[in-house]
Design an enzyme around this catalytic site. Structure first.
Site, mmCIF file in Angstrom:
data_model
loop_
_atom_site.group_PDB
_atom_site.id
_atom_site.type_symbol
_atom_site.label_atom_id
_atom_site.label_comp_id
_atom_site.label_asym_id
_atom_site.label_seq_id
_atom_site.Cartn_x
_atom_site.Cartn_y
_atom_site.Cartn_z
ATOM 1 C CD GLU A 45 -2.987 -1.269 2.140
ATOM 2 O OE1 GLU A 45 -2.886 -0.540 3.151
ATOM 3 O OE2 GLU A 45 -3.946 -2.038 1.937
ATOM 4 C CB CYS A 54 -3.870 -6.715 -5.649
ATOM 5 S SG CYS A 54 -5.333 -5.692 -5.546
ATOM 6 C CD GLU A 56 -4.935 -11.137 -5.768
ATOM 7 O OE1 GLU A 56 -4.339 -10.196 -5.198
ATOM 8 O OE2 GLU A 56 -6.142 -11.379 -5.599
ATOM 9 C CB CYS A 87 -9.742 -6.562 -7.208
ATOM 10 S SG CYS A 87 -8.280 -5.989 -8.082
ATOM 11 C CB CYS A 90 -6.093 -8.948 -9.687
ATOM 12 S SG CYS A 90 -5.076 -7.954 -8.584
#
Ligand code: THU
Length: 132
Positions: A45, A54, A56, A87, A90
């Site tokens: 983040e 993310c 992934e 998400c 991704c």
């Protein structure tokens, strides 16, 4: 296949322990098996929230930057009580490297869900859609 998923989940759990998620406190780990071996990643983040990435996509990018071009399986493990699906961003990112890849998600309690990526991203956009 079953053993491979166990190995990937192990890598993903370790990666989740390295997640940098001070804003959401939602810790995610991921791992991929590819034509160039296995790779893992965690969410990263940023104080500029929208720049967060993310787990992934970190795992897939590690793989591709290491020479992989085909992802067979992606696994995700998060701190949620239920298995979280990747998400939308991704899904599109992963689609590039095999629409038929197996997607497995595990919750913090060990509950699992499994999909084929093309079920999660129906009629996804791929290189073939770019035309000549
Ligand atoms: N996140 C992931 O890493 N993977 C997912 O599949 C869903 C969301 C991250 C992004 C952000 O750092 C945090 O989880 C909360 O959305």
């Amino acid at each position: 296949m079953a053993d491979q998923v166990e190995l990937l989940l192990d890598l993903a759990r370790q990666a989740r322990g390295r997640a940098y998620a001070p804003y959401s406190n939602f810790f995610v780990g991921s791992a991929v098996s590819t034509d160039a071996g296995t790779f893992s990643g965690a969410n990263v983040e940023n104080a500029s929230y929208g720049l967060s990435i993310c787990a992934e996509r970190v795992a897939a990018s590690q793989a591709v930057a290491s020479g992989a071009r085909h992802i067979d399986t992606v696994v995700v493990t998060s701190s949620a009580p239920t298995p979280t699906p990747p998400c939308g961003a991704c899904r599109q990112f992963l689609y590039e490297f095999n629409p038929q890849m197996t997607v497995v998600s595990e919750s913090r309690n060990g509950d699992r869900k499994r999909w084929v990526l093309s079920e999660l991203l129906l009629d996804g956009f791929g290189r073939g859609d770019l035309g000549d």
